[in-house]
Scaffold this active site. Structure first.
Site, PDB file in Angstrom:
ATOM      1  N   GLU A 175      -0.788  -2.131   5.039  1.00  0.00           N
ATOM      2  CA  GLU A 175       0.123  -2.187   6.192  1.00  0.00           C
ATOM      3  C   GLU A 175      -0.012  -0.919   7.025  1.00  0.00           C
ATOM      4  OE1 GLU A 175       3.093  -1.353   8.827  1.00  0.00           O
ATOM      5  OE2 GLU A 175       3.210  -0.282   6.938  1.00  0.00           O
ATOM      6  N   GLU A 176      -0.130   0.228   6.315  1.00  0.00           N
ATOM      7  CA  GLU A 176      -0.153   1.512   7.024  1.00  0.00           C
ATOM      8  C   GLU A 176      -1.320   1.580   8.009  1.00  0.00           C
ATOM      9  OE1 GLU A 176       2.199   3.602   6.902  1.00  0.00           O
ATOM     10  OE2 GLU A 176       3.284   3.140   5.057  1.00  0.00           O
ATOM     11  N   ASP A 230       0.815  -1.220   0.000  1.00  0.00           N
ATOM     12  CA  ASP A 230       0.000   0.000   0.000  1.00  0.00           C
ATOM     13  C   ASP A 230       0.848   1.270   0.000  1.00  0.00           C
ATOM     14  OD1 ASP A 230       0.720  -0.976   2.596  1.00  0.00           O
ATOM     15  OD2 ASP A 230      -0.690   0.401   3.547  1.00  0.00           O
ATOM     16  N   HIS A 283       7.726   8.573   4.612  1.00  0.00           N
ATOM     17  CA  HIS A 283       6.501   9.386   4.617  1.00  0.00           C
ATOM     18  C   HIS A 283       6.760  10.859   4.240  1.00  0.00           C
ATOM     19  CE1 HIS A 283       3.949   6.417   7.248  1.00  0.00           C
ATOM     20  NE2 HIS A 283       4.844   5.798   6.515  1.00  0.00           N
TER      21      HIS A 283
HETATM   22 NI    NI Z   1       6.140   1.173   5.534  1.00  0.00          NI
END
Ligand code: NI
Length: 393
Positions: A137-138, A79, A364
């Site tokens: 996953e996030e 993702d 991020h």
């Molecule tokens: Ni990651």
């Protein structure tokens, strides 16, 4: 065998980069990874690898070795994040407001590259290798959904391995841990219910902002006054929302935040103490409250024996000095922990820092990128670990 794997990776290295760049251009958010999983499935099929969809947007591939044996899984999360990319790379995101800013495009490429190479070597190992391309996953942690749908069964998975690209560590190094590596992730929500009124007549209202402020301050004392200083715990109130007019006392205030820790006992102790404090304060100030506490991800705890085995193999490939034992685990979370609760395995960090070439941004970040040289290194680690594990007597 090591040399054969190396040769195959060298021959595949350009395509590996192309695969990473393809996925980088088409990032998709949690449980919306339809095009991503379609492409993963197409590639696996084109290499003759059986595969199926799981949990809407996950893909599981399976390679059966020449003789019966154990099954090891390689996991890659797929993702992306709701971020506008600012890298100006030629292969930047084509999906506005979406970016592979956590390196999962690299994880996909390494998972696929490992699958491709091992599919050509299946006569050289016993047992099976399963490839788990995992969505979300996030958030909210796709691993739990996949396990419920049986990803660790048929054939039953005996061990699992996964990695995260790690920008705090120099390119060419890996970070391992023989115990806890990443913290548990919990979430809390508090609603303070007071009584709205005119800002000029506070005596006729019950101000939830004043009460919420007391709660935020008091919650800090759990970490600072109640927990052994040698235990690592974080309690962060990350949002405090209430009211919207300068002269109106609102009815309610909402606080939300996160808790991180490594000691499982805190998953009961902290919410219990939080509620006692919230309840005490709201009673004292004539308010009501709602309190919700959610455990999102357990602690990532690597299996010592499996990690020793992985470490030995990694040192043979990379050299002893490139395999670093992480002294301080990270307070970030990772839903790989759900797999490690069920089967032994290891999760490790693959260093990507390359300041000379301008690669230094954190995960991020809208300008995040990583050195593509590390893709081959990840495939080499995965492929050798799988073969060593399956051929171990
Ligand atoms: Ni990651």
């Amino acid at each position: 065998m090591k040399a054969l794997i190396k040769k195959k990776i060298d021959d595949f290295s350009k395509e590996l980069i192309d695969i990473r760049r393809y996925f980088h251009q088409y990032p998709e958010l949690m449980f919306e990874e339809y095009e991503t999983s379609k492409k993963i499935s197409e590639l696996l099929t084109s290499w003759g690898i059986e595969n199926k969809t799981i949990s809407k947007t996950g893909v599981v591939g399976l390679i059966r070795g020449s003789r019966p044996g154990k099954t090891i899984a390689v996991r890659a999360d797929i993702d992306a994040l709701p971020i506008d990319e600012e890298t100006e790379l030629a292969f930047s995101s084509k999906n506005k407001g979406r970016m592979h800013a956590c390196g999962h495009d690299g994880h996909i490429a390494m998972g696929l590259g490992t699958a491709k190479i091992l599919s050509e070597l299946k006569d050289h190992f016993n047992g099976n290798v399963k490839f788990i391309f995992q969505p979300a996953e996030e958030m909210p942690g796709g691993a739990g959904y996949l396990i419920k749908e049986g990803v660790l069964e048929n054939p039953k998975v005996d061990a699992i391995i996964g990695l995260h690209i790690w920008p705090d560590m120099e390119k060419g190094y890996i970070g391992i841990s023989k115990g806890p590596l990443m913290s548990a992730v919990d979430k809390f929500d508090v609603e303070v219910i007071g009584k709205g009124g005119h800002g000029a007549f506070p005596n006729k209202a019950i101000d939830p902002i004043v009460v919420g402020s007391q709660i935020i301050t008091a919650l800090q004392s759990i970490v600072s006054r109640e927990i052994d200083p040698f235990d690592c715990v974080v309690l962060s109130s990350c949002a405090f929302n209430s009211g919207n007019v300068f002269n109106v006392i609102p009815e309610k205030a909402n606080i939300t935040g996160t808790i991180r820790y490594f000691n499982k006992a805190f998953s009961e102790y902290i919410p219990k103490r939080m509620e006692e404090i919230i309840s005490g304060i709201t009673i004292g100030f004539r308010c009501n409250y709602k309190f919700e506490y959610t455990q999102l991800c357990p602690v990532v705890v690597n299996d010592r024996a499996f990690t020793n085995f992985f470490e030995n193999g990694a040192k043979e490939i990379m050299g002893s000095e490139k395999v670093i034992e992480i002294e301080r685990p990270a307070m970030g979370g990772e839903d790989f922990s759900f797999y490690l609760e069920k089967v032994p395995g290891t999760f490790f960090f693959l260093g990507t820092k390359d300041e000379k070439n301008g690669i230094s941004k954190s995960l991020h970040h809208p300008q995040y990128n990583f050195s593509e040289e590390i893709l081959s290194a990840g495939v080499e680690l995965f492929a050798n670990t799988v073969v060593n594990y399956l051929n171990k007597i």
